[in-house]
Design a protein around this motif. Structure first.
Motif, short mmCIF file in Angstrom:
data_model
loop_
_atom_site.label_atom_id
_atom_site.label_comp_id
_atom_site.label_asym_id
_atom_site.label_seq_id
_atom_site.Cartn_x
_atom_site.Cartn_y
_atom_site.Cartn_z
N ASP A 86 0.78 -1.27 0.01
CA ASP A 86 0.00 0.03 0.00
C ASP A 86 0.95 1.26 -0.09
O ASP A 86 0.70 2.03 -0.61
N GLU A 87 2.00 1.02 0.75
CA GLU A 87 2.91 2.35 0.75
C GLU A 87 3.49 2.98 -0.47
O GLU A 87 3.37 3.86 -0.75
N TRP A 88 3.86 1.69 -1.35
CA TRP A 88 4.47 1.95 -2.65
C TRP A 88 3.55 2.37 -3.46
O TRP A 88 3.78 3.55 -4.13
N TRP A 89 2.03 1.83 -3.46
CA TRP A 89 1.30 2.44 -4.61
C TRP A 89 0.71 3.76 -4.05
O TRP A 89 0.46 4.82 -5.09
N ASN A 90 0.74 3.98 -2.92
CA ASN A 90 0.31 5.52 -2.48
C ASN A 90 1.64 6.37 -2.92
O ASN A 90 1.20 7.67 -3.26
N SER A 91 2.66 5.96 -2.97
CA SER A 91 3.78 6.99 -3.23
C SER A 91 3.64 7.35 -4.78
O SER A 91 3.92 8.33 -5.25
N VAL A 92 3.35 6.29 -5.65
CA VAL A 92 3.24 6.20 -7.08
C VAL A 92 2.04 7.40 -7.31
O VAL A 92 2.22 8.30 -8.09
N GLU B 93 1.27 15.19 -7.54
CA GLU B 93 1.97 16.39 -7.17
C GLU B 93 2.63 16.83 -8.36
O GLU B 93 2.66 18.09 -8.64
N GLU B 94 3.15 15.99 -9.33
CA GLU B 94 3.70 16.31 -10.54
C GLU B 94 2.81 17.01 -11.59
O GLU B 94 3.41 17.90 -12.18
N TYR B 95 1.68 16.40 -11.73
CA TYR B 95 0.73 16.76 -12.83
C TYR B 95 -0.46 17.16 -12.47
O TYR B 95 -1.44 17.60 -13.42
N GLY B 96 -1.01 17.30 -11.41
CA GLY B 96 -2.16 17.40 -10.66
C GLY B 96 -3.25 16.23 -10.96
O GLY B 96 -2.75 15.13 -11.23
N LEU B 97 -4.46 16.38 -10.57
CA LEU B 97 -5.37 15.25 -10.57
C LEU B 97 -5.83 14.92 -12.22
O LEU B 97 -5.49 15.67 -13.15
N PRO B 98 -6.27 13.76 -12.53
CA PRO B 98 -6.33 13.25 -13.83
C PRO B 98 -7.53 14.33 -14.47
O PRO B 98 -8.54 14.96 -13.92
N GLY B 99 -7.32 14.50 -15.85
CA GLY B 99 -8.26 15.36 -16.51
C GLY B 99 -7.49 16.17 -17.71
O GLY B 99 -7.42 15.59 -18.72
N THR C 33 7.62 9.87 -15.97
CA THR C 33 6.89 8.90 -15.12
C THR C 33 7.38 7.69 -15.17
O THR C 33 7.49 6.90 -14.33
N ALA C 34 7.61 7.19 -16.44
CA ALA C 34 8.15 5.84 -16.75
C ALA C 34 9.68 5.67 -16.23
O ALA C 34 9.94 4.67 -15.46
N LEU C 35 10.36 6.48 -16.15
CA LEU C 35 11.77 6.71 -15.73
C LEU C 35 11.70 6.38 -14.13
O LEU C 35 12.30 5.94 -13.60
N ARG C 36 10.68 7.25 -13.43
CA ARG C 36 10.57 7.23 -12.08
C ARG C 36 9.93 5.86 -11.61
O ARG C 36 10.21 5.13 -10.53
N TRP C 37 8.92 5.37 -12.25
CA TRP C 37 8.32 4.14 -11.76
C TRP C 37 8.26 2.93 -12.47
O TRP C 37 7.32 1.91 -12.04
N GLY C 38 8.64 2.92 -13.91
CA GLY C 38 8.91 1.87 -14.67
C GLY C 38 7.64 2.06 -15.78
O GLY C 38 6.77 2.71 -15.55
N ASN C 39 7.60 1.24 -16.82
CA ASN C 39 6.80 0.96 -17.69
C ASN C 39 6.72 -0.43 -18.32
O ASN C 39 7.62 -0.83 -18.72
N GLU C 40 5.49 -1.22 -18.44
CA GLU C 40 5.26 -2.35 -18.64
C GLU C 40 4.64 -2.46 -19.92
O GLU C 40 4.20 -3.52 -20.40
N ASN C 41 4.93 -1.31 -20.84
CA ASN C 41 4.18 -1.46 -21.86
C ASN C 41 5.04 -2.27 -23.22
O ASN C 41 4.57 -2.38 -24.11
#
Length: 67
Positions: A15-21, A27-33, A58-66
């Motif tokens: 939960d802590e890791w996902w809260n951080s993501v 914080e970086e981009y605002g709420l979705p929209g 975002t991909a560099l910070r948290w990874g990207n599974e695409n």
């Protein structure tokens, strides 16, 4: 749209890791929209960014599974 897919089950399944993501993205981009939208499943979250640079950061910070 530039997609960043972050897998819920990458061994960071706390939960802590996902809260951080989620907090970092907000914080970086605002709420979705205006800058990005999200798609959620029980296995992953996809951030669909309008701006390529935002997706790259975002991909560099948290990874990207695409692939």
């Amino acid at each position: 749209m530039y997609k960043v897919k972050v897998n819920w089950k990458l061994g960071q399944d706390t939960d802590e890791w996902w809260n951080s993501v989620c907090i970092w993205v907000i914080e970086e981009y605002g709420l979705p929209g205006s800058k990005y939208k999200t798609e959620l499943t029980e296995d992953y979250i996809i951030f669909n960014f309008n701006n390529k640079e935002d997706a790259i950061m975002t991909a560099l910070r948290w990874g990207n599974e695409n692939g």
